[in-house]
Design a protein around this motif. Sequence first.
Motif, PDB file in Angstrom:
ATOM      1  N   UNK A  49      56.906  35.593  32.624  1.00 49.97           N
ATOM      2  CA  UNK A  49      56.324  36.744  32.807  1.00 49.97           C
ATOM      3  C   UNK A  49      54.943  36.008  32.808  1.00 49.97           C
ATOM      4  N   UNK A  50      54.057  36.489  32.865  1.00 52.85           N
ATOM      5  CA  UNK A  50      52.905  35.857  32.775  1.00 52.85           C
ATOM      6  C   UNK A  50      51.717  36.765  31.564  1.00 52.85           C
ATOM      7  N   UNK A  51      51.385  35.888  31.060  1.00 54.74           N
ATOM      8  CA  UNK A  51      50.787  36.562  30.029  1.00 54.74           C
ATOM      9  C   UNK A  51      49.447  35.810  29.567  1.00 54.74           C
ATOM     10  N   UNK A  52      48.292  36.561  28.957  1.00 53.99           N
ATOM     11  CA  UNK A  52      46.466  35.765  29.140  1.00 53.99           C
ATOM     12  C   UNK A  52      45.462  36.689  27.322  1.00 53.99           C
ATOM     13  N   UNK A  53      45.074  35.596  27.544  1.00 53.50           N
ATOM     14  CA  UNK A  53      43.992  36.332  25.755  1.00 53.50           C
ATOM     15  C   UNK A  53      42.820  35.797  26.649  1.00 53.50           C
ATOM     16  N   UNK A  54      41.885  36.252  26.747  1.00 51.26           N
ATOM     17  CA  UNK A  54      40.738  36.393  27.415  1.00 51.26           C
ATOM     18  C   UNK A  54      39.754  34.928  26.967  1.00 51.26           C
ATOM     19  N   UNK A  55      39.711  34.114  27.480  1.00 53.21           N
ATOM     20  CA  UNK A  55      39.323  32.699  26.925  1.00 53.21           C
ATOM     21  C   UNK A  55      38.004  33.925  26.278  1.00 53.21           C
ATOM     22  N   UNK A  56      36.804  34.761  26.404  1.00 50.00           N
ATOM     23  CA  UNK A  56      35.948  35.701  26.070  1.00 50.00           C
ATOM     24  C   UNK A  56      36.232  36.665  25.085  1.00 50.00           C
ATOM     25  N   UNK A  57      35.758  37.133  23.926  1.00 51.82           N
ATOM     26  CA  UNK A  57      36.329  38.109  22.707  1.00 51.82           C
ATOM     27  C   UNK A  57      35.996  39.364  23.976  1.00 51.82           C
ATOM     28  N   UNK A  58      34.927  39.579  24.988  1.00 48.61           N
ATOM     29  CA  UNK A  58      35.105  40.445  25.953  1.00 48.61           C
ATOM     30  C   UNK A  58      34.137  40.237  26.820  1.00 48.61           C
ATOM     31  N   UNK A  59      34.461  41.529  27.315  1.00 48.58           N
ATOM     32  CA  UNK A  59      33.328  41.499  29.005  1.00 48.58           C
ATOM     33  C   UNK A  59      31.875  42.105  28.929  1.00 48.58           C
ATOM     34  N   UNK A  60      30.740  41.948  28.542  1.00 49.38           N
ATOM     35  CA  UNK A  60      29.544  43.032  28.351  1.00 49.38           C
ATOM     36  C   UNK A  60      29.766  43.598  29.653  1.00 49.38           C
ATOM     37  N   UNK A  61      28.881  43.107  30.750  1.00 46.47           N
ATOM     38  CA  UNK A  61      28.367  43.346  31.894  1.00 46.47           C
ATOM     39  C   UNK A  61      29.156  44.365  32.906  1.00 46.47           C
ATOM     40  N   UNK A 104      36.656  38.467  44.948  1.00 46.81           N
ATOM     41  CA  UNK A 104      37.290  37.906  46.133  1.00 46.81           C
ATOM     42  C   UNK A 104      36.434  38.992  47.460  1.00 46.81           C
ATOM     43  N   UNK A 105      37.825  38.870  48.645  1.00 46.16           N
ATOM     44  CA  UNK A 105      37.595  40.312  49.892  1.00 46.16           C
ATOM     45  C   UNK A 105      39.153  40.952  49.312  1.00 46.16           C
ATOM     46  N   UNK A 106      38.921  41.785  50.192  1.00 43.23           N
ATOM     47  CA  UNK A 106      38.038  43.053  49.088  1.00 43.23           C
ATOM     48  C   UNK A 106      37.837  43.133  48.051  1.00 43.23           C
ATOM     49  N   UNK A 107      36.610  42.777  47.528  1.00 50.35           N
ATOM     50  CA  UNK A 107      35.766  42.691  45.814  1.00 50.35           C
ATOM     51  C   UNK A 107      36.676  43.365  45.159  1.00 50.35           C
ATOM     52  N   UNK A 108      37.216  42.378  43.940  1.00 43.97           N
ATOM     53  CA  UNK A 108      37.481  43.359  42.685  1.00 43.97           C
ATOM     54  C   UNK A 108      36.815  43.264  41.170  1.00 43.97           C
ATOM     55  N   UNK A 109      36.753  43.404  40.242  1.00 41.11           N
ATOM     56  CA  UNK A 109      35.969  43.299  38.849  1.00 41.11           C
ATOM     57  C   UNK A 109      36.673  42.408  38.538  1.00 41.11           C
ATOM     58  N   UNK A 110      36.789  40.510  38.249  1.00 45.27           N
ATOM     59  CA  UNK A 110      37.546  39.105  38.217  1.00 45.27           C
ATOM     60  C   UNK A 110      37.601  39.684  37.104  1.00 45.27           C
ATOM     61  N   UNK A 111      36.978  40.222  35.458  1.00 47.45           N
ATOM     62  CA  UNK A 111      37.535  40.469  34.215  1.00 47.45           C
ATOM     63  C   UNK A 111      38.728  41.380  34.726  1.00 47.45           C
ATOM     64  N   UNK A 112      39.227  41.629  34.899  1.00 45.94           N
ATOM     65  CA  UNK A 112      40.534  42.690  34.724  1.00 45.94           C
ATOM     66  C   UNK A 112      40.816  43.236  35.980  1.00 45.94           C
ATOM     67  N   UNK A 113      41.263  42.178  37.465  1.00 51.18           N
ATOM     68  CA  UNK A 113      41.938  42.130  38.151  1.00 51.18           C
ATOM     69  C   UNK A 113      41.889  41.133  39.374  1.00 51.18           C
ATOM     70  N   UNK A 114      42.156  40.080  38.603  1.00 48.08           N
ATOM     71  CA  UNK A 114      42.604  39.039  39.673  1.00 48.08           C
ATOM     72  C   UNK A 114      43.823  38.809  39.551  1.00 48.08           C
ATOM     73  N   UNK A 115      44.791  37.738  40.401  1.00 48.89           N
ATOM     74  CA  UNK A 115      45.967  38.207  40.194  1.00 48.89           C
ATOM     75  C   UNK A 115      46.243  37.797  39.784  1.00 48.89           C
ATOM     76  N   UNK A 116      45.925  36.458  38.360  1.00 50.67           N
ATOM     77  CA  UNK A 116      46.335  36.928  37.754  1.00 50.67           C
ATOM     78  C   UNK A 116      46.835  38.152  36.474  1.00 50.67           C
ATOM     79  N   UNK A 117      46.002  39.084  36.731  1.00 49.23           N
ATOM     80  CA  UNK A 117      45.792  39.742  35.804  1.00 49.23           C
ATOM     81  C   UNK A 117      47.178  41.024  36.532  1.00 49.23           C
ATOM     82  N   UNK A 118      47.292  40.571  38.033  1.00 52.49           N
ATOM     83  CA  UNK A 118      47.634  41.628  38.555  1.00 52.49           C
ATOM     84  C   UNK A 118      49.397  41.606  38.436  1.00 52.49           C
TER      85      UNK A 118
END
Length: 463
Positions: A186-198, A204-218
């Motif tokens: 079971x993978x878990x993540x606390x992002x190193x940044x407090x929040x993403x403001x942008x 990636x391809x097809x492109x994803x929102x790297x703040x919430x939808x990378x392979x680790x998030x999924x």
Amino acid sequence: MWNPMTRARNFVTRLGVMSDGVATLQQELNELQSSVAVLRQSTARISSDLDRVERTIERSRSAANLAARRGTLNRSSLRVVFLAHNKDAWDSIGEVIQIMRERDDFDPIVVTVPHHYGGDTPPKGEGRMHKFLMRRGVPHLRLRKEQSLWAEELLRSLDPDVVFRQSQWDADVDPAFSAQNLGWTRLALIPYETMNPTHNVPWDYPSVDSAVDQHLHRAAWLVFCANDSALEIARAHSLTGGRQFRAVGHPKADALRRAEPEWPSPHESSSRRVLWSAHHSILSGWNDFGTFPEVKDAMLEWARAEPSLSFVFTHHPYLRGVLKQAASPVSREDFAAWLDEWLSLPNTGYSRGGYAPMLAAADLLITDGPSMITESQILSTPTVFIEREHHVPFNKIGERIVEGVHRTPDIATARKVSERILDQGDDLSEIQRRNTAELFGAPGAAQRIVDAIREEARSERGC
């Protein structure tokens, strides 16, 4: 002398031989084309067979991973492994680990691992992480860079229920710790940044929102975010609809709240203190916030012209890495020469250490960084934002955040705004307090994370 008739007969004979040769060559070419066609058909069949085999292996792996996950959570305490490679992001996980250590129903294990920032560098940095944790008295195991081949073996031998990685970027760590290769736990993540403001940079391809939808998030069992607005973004922009995200605040905000003021400059303590923090994104094509090349000389002139102010320069940890790139507008040699000139002044300092104590001690922050304009508000530090043209646009959260800072296009304007703030106070302080309350919530994020993990495990066990 050759008889003309003889010469003519010989020429005709050669033409006949050449004609026969051309015919033979054409026949061989036809046969070769036929063989190539057969080979292409065979290759296509082999490729198709390989695809089917790979899909079968992947289905088997997924089934085995699911079985492995379902077979855990049966101990009296949850074994949680933290793979630590970035000392600058320790405040995102440190308090969570401490809380787990004080509870009987958790068994946290920290492992220091090498990092591969950018994915194209040799593994390094584990020794620095080890020394960092030693100074803080944090027990941990070590995976030294020469032991990288044993990465998977070490992790499997620990038999974790949950694994935290410090970064969502697979390229930052050993392939054994990629999202795909950790599918068995079971993978878990606390992002190193407090929040993403942008509006995050497509990846990636097809492109994803790297703040919430990378392979680790999924692949993650749980991902923790700071607030409901961040949760809404995850639900809207991730393949999984944000089902694994939980809004709990952020431990880094609480670490900032606890920061003891400390100022590294030898300048007299009675001086007003200006912290200048530079972002790393000085190139074009990422989020394009960095302004260091454009403002460094103007900041030098400001410090020289205002000896009554105490300036400390700090920067994102990766700025020096960017300066090594051929495309950097500032070379390492130019940076070193500039820094020597900066430090030759009696009222300037330079720090590569933790910025929280300096931020707590500062009367004013000058920055171009999206994270710094967020975190400074937690400490109610008046903030002047040097805003580069054409940076990645702010999202819904970012538009809230910039209401609490003074947006300026250059150092000349920043000096005027700063003079007013230092003389009259910050008229945005109330907005900063409201932003902090609404975007981070009450203190206690680390405890809420621990409670969420325990509750999720209890729900999955059905007890």
